[in-house]
Design an enzyme around this catalytic site. Structure first.
Site, short mmCIF file in Angstrom:
data_model
loop_
_atom_site.label_atom_id
_atom_site.label_comp_id
_atom_site.label_asym_id
_atom_site.label_seq_id
_atom_site.Cartn_x
_atom_site.Cartn_y
_atom_site.Cartn_z
N TRP A 11 0.82 -1.31 -0.05
CA TRP A 11 0.04 0.13 -0.12
C TRP A 11 0.88 1.10 0.00
CZ3 TRP A 11 -4.17 -1.58 4.11
CH2 TRP A 11 -5.23 -2.67 3.52
N HIS A 96 12.67 -2.86 -1.29
CA HIS A 96 12.05 -2.18 -2.47
C HIS A 96 12.62 -1.36 -3.22
CE1 HIS A 96 8.65 -0.30 -4.58
NE2 HIS A 96 7.92 -1.43 -4.35
N GLY A 174 5.11 0.83 -11.14
CA GLY A 174 4.33 2.10 -11.15
C GLY A 174 4.16 2.85 -12.62
N GLY A 235 1.34 -3.04 -6.27
CA GLY A 235 1.42 -1.58 -5.73
C GLY A 235 0.00 -1.15 -5.81
N GLY A 236 0.01 -0.28 -6.88
CA GLY A 236 -1.23 0.66 -7.20
C GLY A 236 -2.47 -0.29 -7.32
C1 PEP Z 1 5.32 -2.04 -5.96
O1 PEP Z 1 5.41 -1.18 -5.37
O2 PEP Z 1 5.98 -3.16 -5.47
C2 PEP Z 1 4.65 -2.14 -7.39
C3 PEP Z 1 4.95 -3.47 -8.21
O3 PEP Z 1 3.88 -1.14 -7.88
P1 PEP Z 1 2.94 -1.32 -9.12
O4 PEP Z 1 2.07 -2.51 -8.68
O5 PEP Z 1 2.20 -0.15 -8.73
O6 PEP Z 1 3.69 -1.11 -10.14
#
Ligand code: PEP
Length: 256
Positions: A11, A96, A174, A235-236
């Site tokens: 998150w 990360h 992202g 993530g998103g």
């Molecule tokens: C993450 O934050 O680990 C990620 C993969 O973000 P997103 O899914 O938004 O690309």
């Protein structure tokens, strides 16, 4: 090899306490207690304890997004392994790409964090991945190898038995640009072989490797059809209960 699949939601620095608890509640309602895969959510530090109370009694795991490697001390602004455990976390995301690239965390620091996690019986999710420039200059495997060798240095197979690796190409995080299922599968095979040569074949075959980078309801099934993808770090798309629930219920090949 049967590896239990995992769908993890990161998150990031989103949601206040009420929003985080509401999202956790909706995810809890979408997860059948007998689901054949693991589900994990990683709220901000400030929401860990409240979210833990919401998911108590459900099969959902709780992760912190980061931690310091020391138990306590003069580290203003940091949070220790004991503190994240006290707040209810069983897992921690380490390294990360935002920690590596925005906050300058090095492989040496991440190695101390992995060591601290396993010492405190917290499951480490170690993130690795190459930048676009590294991929375009054919350095992907070299980067992944360095991050694994340095990140897992001086740790035994036994100490790392709970380890989870997240392969997250930086250019896919992202950005809306997802690795193709073949690109992800190739990287996962490389990581698995590297873990096998660093430790043992059975270790390499047992460790779960998640893919992360713009995973969404629209691409989850084709990604999870790849045999070496043991799950995803999202993530998103983990911030909306309906979409995340669709990701949790992916239709790929289930092997464990
Ligand atoms: C993450 O934050 O680990 C990620 C993969 O973000 P997103 O899914 O938004 O690309």
């Amino acid at each position: 090899m049967q590896r239990r699949k995992m769908v993890a939601g990161n998150w990031k620095m989103h949601l206040n306490m009420e929003e985080a608890c509401g999202l956790a509640e909706r995810i809890k309602n979408a997860v059948d207690p007998d689901l054949d895969r693991d589900v994990l959510i990683a709220p901000s530090f400030t929401n860990l304890h409240s979210v833990k109370k919401v998911i108590e009694g459900s099969p959902i795991f709780l992760a912190a997004q980061n931690m310091n490697w020391e138990e306590k001390g003069a580290f203003t602004g940091d949070v220790s392994p004991l503190q994240i455990k006290d707040a209810g976390s069983t897992h921690v995301i380490i390294g990360h790409s935002e920690r590596r690239h925005v906050f300058g965390e090095t492989d040496g620091m991440l190695n101390k964090k992995v060591k601290a996690a396993v010492t405190h019986s917290i499951t480490p999710i170690l993130c690795i991945g190459e930048t676009l420039e590294e991929r375009e200059s054919q350095k992907t495997y070299r980067v992944l190898e360095t991050q694994l060798v340095k990140g897992l240095a001086n740790l035994s197979e036994n100490e790392l038995s709970s380890l989870i690796i997240a392969y997250e190409p930086v250019w896919a995080i992202g950005t809306g640009k997802t690795a193709t299922p073949e690109q992800a599968q190739d990287a996962h095979i490389f990581v698995r072989k590297k873990l096998s040569s660093m430790f043992s074949v059975s270790f390499g075959e047992t460790i779960r490797i998640l893919y992360g980078g713009s995973v969404k309801p629209e691409n989850i099934d084709e990604l999870m059809a790849q045999p070496d993808l043991d799950g995803v770090l999202v993530g998103g798309a983990s911030l909306k209960a309906e979409g995340f629930s669709r990701i949790i219920h992916f239709q790929g090949v289930i092997t464990g």
